[in-house]
Write an enzyme that holds these catalytic residues in place. Structure first.
Site, PDB file in Angstrom:
ATOM      1  NE  ARG A  73     115.002  76.634  36.927  1.00  0.00           N
ATOM      2  CZ  ARG A  73     115.130  77.559  37.855  1.00  0.00           C
ATOM      3  NH1 ARG A  73     116.057  78.719  37.378  1.00  0.00           N
ATOM      4  NH2 ARG A  73     114.081  77.837  38.403  1.00  0.00           N
ATOM      5  CG  HIS A 117     110.293  80.979  37.534  1.00  0.00           C
ATOM      6  ND1 HIS A 117     111.237  80.598  37.361  1.00  0.00           N
ATOM      7  CD2 HIS A 117     110.381  82.119  38.084  1.00  0.00           C
ATOM      8  CE1 HIS A 117     112.268  81.479  37.418  1.00  0.00           C
ATOM      9  NE2 HIS A 117     111.682  82.485  37.705  1.00  0.00           N
ATOM     10  CD  GLU A 162     115.125  83.612  42.795  1.00  0.00           C
ATOM     11  OE1 GLU A 162     114.330  84.649  42.973  1.00  0.00           O
ATOM     12  OE2 GLU A 162     116.197  83.565  42.171  1.00  0.00           O
ATOM     13  CG  ASN A 297     117.964  80.504  41.027  1.00  0.00           C
ATOM     14  OD1 ASN A 297     118.104  79.462  40.389  1.00  0.00           O
ATOM     15  ND2 ASN A 297     116.667  81.176  41.034  1.00  0.00           N
ATOM     16  CE1 TYR A 299     120.585  86.580  37.744  1.00  0.00           C
ATOM     17  CE2 TYR A 299     119.489  85.358  39.576  1.00  0.00           C
ATOM     18  CZ  TYR A 299     119.826  85.645  38.196  1.00  0.00           C
ATOM     19  OH  TYR A 299     118.982  85.202  37.411  1.00  0.00           O
ATOM     20  CD  GLU A 350     116.831  82.483  37.754  1.00  0.00           C
ATOM     21  OE1 GLU A 350     117.112  83.418  38.195  1.00  0.00           O
ATOM     22  OE2 GLU A 350     115.894  81.832  37.917  1.00  0.00           O
TER      23      GLU A 350
HETATM   24  C1  NOJ Z   1     115.580  85.512  39.754  1.00  0.00           C
HETATM   25  C2  NOJ Z   1     114.170  84.783  39.190  1.00  0.00           C
HETATM   26  O1  NOJ Z   1     114.038  83.542  39.302  1.00  0.00           O
HETATM   27  C3  NOJ Z   1     114.103  85.095  37.616  1.00  0.00           C
HETATM   28  O2  NOJ Z   1     112.671  85.071  37.385  1.00  0.00           O
HETATM   29  C4  NOJ Z   1     114.496  86.639  37.569  1.00  0.00           C
HETATM   30  O3  NOJ Z   1     114.249  86.986  36.203  1.00  0.00           O
HETATM   31  C5  NOJ Z   1     116.058  86.695  37.749  1.00  0.00           C
HETATM   32  N1  NOJ Z   1     116.364  86.073  38.917  1.00  0.00           N
HETATM   33  C6  NOJ Z   1     116.606  88.128  37.387  1.00  0.00           C
HETATM   34  O4  NOJ Z   1     116.166  89.060  38.392  1.00  0.00           O
END
Ligand code: NOJ
Length: 448
Positions: A73, A117, A162, A297, A299, A350
């Protein structure tokens, strides 16, 4: 464990890895300008050189091939392709991405391209950026150009990455363009980005050579249940999709409901309707275009109690090097809820962790916490699919340590360590570990 056609990938973004900021006819984006502002970025770092992917892409693609990565990606820099944002196409920029795509395909790696992005061409910012209603038209022109030039070889696209964070950048998060606006100005910005997505999808479908899959890579605030009781699970889901917190622009449904379902979510709509442009309802049909996957994405998620209220993490909870909480069960709930609500295969576009990585005296980079993080999240993702969610793929953020926006080069998210002085790459322990996960289609995740 994971199906044969499951997509195992790594994710990156143009400004974070490319460098070559003044080469090949590239003009500045809002990030080039933002990085020059005093105090804007940790230690005054910039993406001028970043990981020098612009010159080292062959070496990086060879690393991926060695790891058995199936998909890469990456994002295109709009200002490398259309230096003025619209109009003139820059042949050198197109040539660079063509070479990268060919190298990927020759290495058996599928490109997944994000059109934008976060790096808005500065020329367009000066024409009002996302605040200009015409932004949607500009984006459609760019999307059409990309589809015309690349859809013979690239079969998977994401319009935006995002939008939540793009809005945050207008709400004082410290990201480019570094504004601090109110709901009055930002609700129309979000609406214009959604319109751009819709117009962009239409333009790409019309211009593409053969079928292409299109999606968006969303962020969002997810909640996970503190206790896995039916009541607490329902409450966490409600808190996620019936978002009530003041920072509406960070929520998932404000963007995901319009693009997948064609409507803004309540109760946010009642709160924000007065800020939307006149006749906003007329735009909803265009915003909601058929999509091929639900890009997410992911986390972390926030802990919610049985009333759906956010509660603190328990003492001793897990955190990454930037103090984001680690919440593996969150990805299971997120994947299941996304599939249930939007009915599209979910692709984790992500997921990853920044650790305090450095080169040990043995010359290697040992990152057991990243391995444990990915193992936990992937096991939960597998559980989500066993419980009925359709999951199409997983992209680890990131291939390389890179320029983490306003945090500069401080956080290291890569599977591959980058020595920014020499640009030497060192695959971390996690890179070797991920290689085995891919080779065994996830079977090795069971080994603890
Ligand atoms: C989200 C973002 O899309 C990416 O650019 C960023 O580096 C990562 N998360 C980590 O924060």
């Amino acid at each position: 464990m994971f199906a044969k056609d499951f997509v195992w990938g790594v994710a990156t973004a143009a400004y974070q890895i490319e460098g070559g900021a003044r080469e090949g006819g590239r003009t500045p984006s809002i990030w080039d300008v933002h990085c020059r502002k005093e105090g804007a970025i940790f230690n005054g770092n910039t993406g001028e050189t970043a990981c020098d992917f612009y010159h080292r892409y062959k070496e990086d693609i060879a690393l991926m091939k060695e790891m058995g990565i199936g998909a890469f990606r990456m994002s295109f820099s709009w200002n490398r392709i259309l230096p003025e944002g619209t109009g003139r196409v820059n042949a050198a920029g197109v040539d660079f991405y063509s070479r990268v795509i060919d190298e990927l395909l020759n290495s058996g790696i599928q490109p997944y391209v994000t059109l934008m992005h976060w790096d808005l061409p500065q020329a367009l910012y000066e024409r009002g950026g996302y605040m200009n209603r015409d932004f949607a038209q500009y984006f459609a022109e760019y999307a059409q150009t990309v589809a015309k030039l690349f859809s013979d070889r690239v079969k998977n696209f994401m319009t935006f990455n995002e939008p939540q964070l793009m809005l945050g950048a207008h709400r004082g998060s410290g990201k480019a363009p570094g504004l601090c606006l109110t709901d009055v100005e930002t609700a129309p910005i979000a609406h214009n980005i959604l319109r751009a997505h819709g117009k962009g999808v239409l333009a790409m479908r019309a211009a593409s050579k053969g079928h292409i899959d299109i999606g968006m890579a969303n962020q969002g605030c997810f909640f996970y249940p503190a206790e896995e009781t039916p009541e607490n699970i329902e409450a966490a889901k409600r808190a996620t999709f019936e978002y009530r917190l003041p920072n509406w622009y960070s929520s998932l449904p404000w963007y995901a409901d319009p693009i997948y379902l064609g409507r803004y979510p309540e109760p946010l709509l009642s709160r924000l309707k007065k800020y939307l442009p006149e006749n906003w309802e007329d735009d909803m049909k265009e915003i909601c275009q058929p999509l091929d996957f639900c890009g997410q994405n992911f986390y972390n998620a926030y802990r919610a109690d049985e009333n759906g209220n956010q509660v603190a993490e328990p003492a001793g909870a897990m955190y990454n090097a930037e103090h984001w909480n680690v919440s593996p069960s969150g990805i299971r709930f997120a994947a299941k809820w996304l599939y249930e609500r939007y009915k599209l295969p979910v692709i984790i576009t992500e997921n990853g962790m920044c650790c305090h990585d450095w080169v040990s005296l043995d010359g290697k980079v040992h990152d057991p916490q990243r391995i444990d993080f990915m193992q936990r999240y992937l096991l939960e993702l597998d559980r989500a699919q066993r419980e009925g969610a359709k999951i199409g793929g997983y992209f680890c953020w990131s291939l390389l340590d890179n320029m983490e926006w306003n945090l500069g080069y401080r956080p290291r998210f890569g599977l591959v360590y980058v020595d920014y002085k020499t640009q030497q790459r060192i695959p971390k322990d996690s890179a070797h570990w991920y290689k085995k996960v891919i080779a065994t289609q996830g079977e090795s995740l069971r080994e603890v």
